[in-house]
Scaffold this active site. Structure first.
Site, mmCIF file in Angstrom:
data_model
loop_
_atom_site.group_PDB
_atom_site.id
_atom_site.type_symbol
_atom_site.label_atom_id
_atom_site.label_comp_id
_atom_site.label_asym_id
_atom_site.label_seq_id
_atom_site.Cartn_x
_atom_site.Cartn_y
_atom_site.Cartn_z
ATOM 1 N N ASP A 23 -3.856 -10.043 -7.236
ATOM 2 C CA ASP A 23 -2.674 -10.688 -6.660
ATOM 3 C C ASP A 23 -2.187 -11.798 -7.584
ATOM 4 O O ASP A 23 -1.031 -11.808 -8.017
ATOM 5 C CB ASP A 23 -3.006 -11.255 -5.274
ATOM 6 N N GLU A 282 -4.678 -2.954 -9.678
ATOM 7 C CA GLU A 282 -3.305 -2.698 -10.145
ATOM 8 C C GLU A 282 -3.056 -3.247 -11.545
ATOM 9 O O GLU A 282 -2.537 -2.550 -12.412
ATOM 10 C CB GLU A 282 -2.296 -3.297 -9.152
#
Ligand code: TRH
Length: 389
Positions: A23, A282
Site C-alpha cells: 500500500d 502488486e
C-alpha cells in the site's frame, strides 16, 4: 476546466496501510514520480509511518509532517474537522477505497471548482477492468472517479518512472556495478556465476519444496531472500532460529542468503541483478515486469480463492508467446500459488522451467516493451484528471 497553469497542481494521496508494504510502496512511488517528473505539489497522508520507514529509511516515525524526496508526508491519524477549502488539493486520491476524513470531504465540497476525486484501485488483469476504469459515482454533491491500473491501453497502465529503463539498462550493462551491488550482501565471486534468484513471497508459498529441488539440482543456485520472508523454510535451511540479515548457508547446489530489507531503489537493482525473481503482491510484481527478467508471482491471498481467478487472468495474457502457451511457466506459477489441480513436484516443475528459460526471457522482454506502449500510470492519471476537471 483545466488544472491550474499559474502554479503547480497540488495533489493529496490518502494511504491506509492494510498490511505489509504494497500500500505505502505504491503510494510512495506514485507520490515521488508526480513530484519529480510533473512538478506536482504532493501531500502523502499515511497512517503507518513504521511500515513506510522500512521502504524509505529517511522517514521519521515520530514526526507529524515532514518532507521526503520533495513530497510532504503527513501522519494520518484520523485528523478530522480541521480542514478549510484552502487546505484541499486540486486532485485528491483515495488509495484502495480507503475512507478519507469526512472533514476533508466537506471542505472538498466547498471548493470551486471541486477537486478531482479519484479512487485508485488495485491491479488485476481481468477483462472487466476496462469497463470499470474511469467510471464515476456521485458523492456528497461531487463526482468520484474510479481509476484502475492495468495491462491494456483501456486502463490507467502501470507505474513506471520515465528514466527507469535507461537506469536498468545502464546497470545491467555494468558487470562491475552489479557485482559490487551483490557483494554488499555477502555474495561471493563463485556465487556470482551461479543462477541468482531473488525470493519475495507470502508464508504460504511452497518454499521448502523449491529449496529441496534446488538443493538436489545440477546447477548452483544462490537464493537472496529478505529477512523475515519465507521464514520457516529459510530458518530450517540455514539452521539458525533467527535467520537474521547476513545469515547464509550452502547445502548441495543451493546457497540461501538472508538480505536486509532494502530501499525501493535498491530492490529494483536486486531484481535487475538476479536471473529469476520471485515477487508478490502488486508493487514488486510490477517491478519484476519492468526488470524484463523471468519471474514467478505469488499473488496476495483473497477469500474464496478469488486470487486464483486473478492469477489465471494474468497468465492468460503473460504466459503466452508467438508459439502458443508457455506451459512450464503457467504450471509453475499455478503450483507456486496452490492453484494447480494436479501440480507436479518442484523437482519436475523447476527443470521444465529452466529448459524453457530462453523462451521465457524473450517473453519477459517483449512484455515489458508491450506494457510501455500503454503509457505510465502517473502521466495517464494526470491527463485523466486534467480532462475531467
Ligand atoms: O508487501 P506486499 O505484500 O504488499 C501488498 C499488501 O499486502 C497490500 O495490502 C496488498 O493490497 C498488496 O500487496 C497487493 O507486496 P508488494 O505489493 O510487492 O509491496 C512490497 C513493497 O516493498 C514494494 O514497494 C517493494 C518494496 N520492497 C523494498 O522496498 N525493499 C525490499 O527489500 C523488499 C523485499 C520490498
Amino acid at each position: 476546466m483545466p488544472l491550474p497553469t499559474d502554479r503547480a497542481a497540488s495533489l493529496a494521496i490518502f494511504c491506509k496501510v492494510v498490511d505489509n508494504y504494497g500500500d505505502i510502496g505504491i503510494c510512495w512511488r506514485l507520490a515521488r514520480q508526480l513530484q519529480s517528473e510533473h512538478g506536482v505539489a504532493v501531500t502523502l497522508w499515511v497512517d503507518d509511518l513504521a511500515s513506510f520507514q522500512r521502504i524509505c529509511p529517511e522517514i521519521d516515525v515520530a514526526v507529524e509532517s515532514q518532507q521526503a524526496a520533495g513530497v510532504t508526508v503527513r501522519h494520518w491519524r484520523g485528523q478530522d474537522g480541521a480542514f478549510a477549502p484552502t487546505d484541499i488539493a486540486d486532485i485528491v486520491i483515495e488509495f484502495f477505497a480507503c475512507d478519507i476524513p469526512p472533514g476533508y470531504i466537506a471542505a472538498m465540497a466547498q471548493c470551486t471548482p471541486h477537486p478531482v476525486w479519484l479512487n485508485l484501485e488495485g491491479l488485476t488483469a481481468e477483462e472487466w477492468v476496462e469497463g470499470c476504469h474511469a467510471l464515476t459515482s456521485p458523492r456528497h454533491g461531487m463526482i468520484k472517479h474510479f481509476f484502475f491500473p492495468g495491462f491494456t491501453h483501456k486502463t490507467g497502465g502501470l507505474l513506471r518512472e520515465a528514466a527507469l529503463e535507461e537506469k536498468r539498462l545502464a546497470f545491467q550493462a555494468d558487470a562491475a556495478a552489479m557485482a559490487a551491488f551483490l557483494r554488499q550482501f555477502g555474495v561471493t565471486a563463485a556465487e556470482l556465476s551461479a543462477l541468482k534468484v531473488s525470493l519475495f513471497c507470502y508464508p504460504s508459498a511452497p518454499v521448502a519444496e523449491l529449496f529441496a529441488a534446488w538443493r538436489q539440482g545440477d546447477e548452483p543456485v544462490v537464493c537472496l531472500v529478505p529477512e523475515g520472508v519465507a521464514f520457516d523454510a529459510v530458518q530450517a535451511f540455514i539452521g539458525d532460529d533467527a535467520a537474521p540479515a547476513g545469515a547464509a548457508r550452502t547445502r548441495g547446489a543451493l546457497t540461501v542468503r538472508v538480505l536486509p530489507f532494502v530501499s525501493q531503489d535498491d530492490y529494483d537493482r536486486l531484481l535487475w541483478a538476479c536471473d529469476v525473481n520471485f515477487v508478490r503482491g502488486e508493487d514488486s510484481f510490477v517491478r519484476a515486469q519492468w526488470a524484463g527478467k523471468p519471474f514467478l508471482w505469488h499473488i496476495y491471498l483473497q477469500d474464496e480463492n478469488l486470487h486464483h481467478v486473478k492469477l489465471r487472468a494474468f497468465l492468460q495474457r503473460y504466459a503466452v508467446d508467438g508459439q502458443g502457451a508457455i506451459a512450464s511457466l503457467a504450471q509453475a506459477a499455478l503450483a507456486w500459488n496452490g492453484a494447480g489441480a494436479d501440480a507436479l513436484p518442484w523437482t519436475a516443475l523447476w527443470p521444465a522451467l529452466c529448459a524453457d528459460m530462453p523462451r521465457i526471457s524473450v517473453r519477459a522482454q517483449d512484455w515489458q516493451r508491450q506494457m510501455q506502449e500503454n503509457g505510465d500510470l502517473a502521466s495517464n492519471l494526470l491527463a485523466f484528471a486534467g480532462a475531467t476537471r
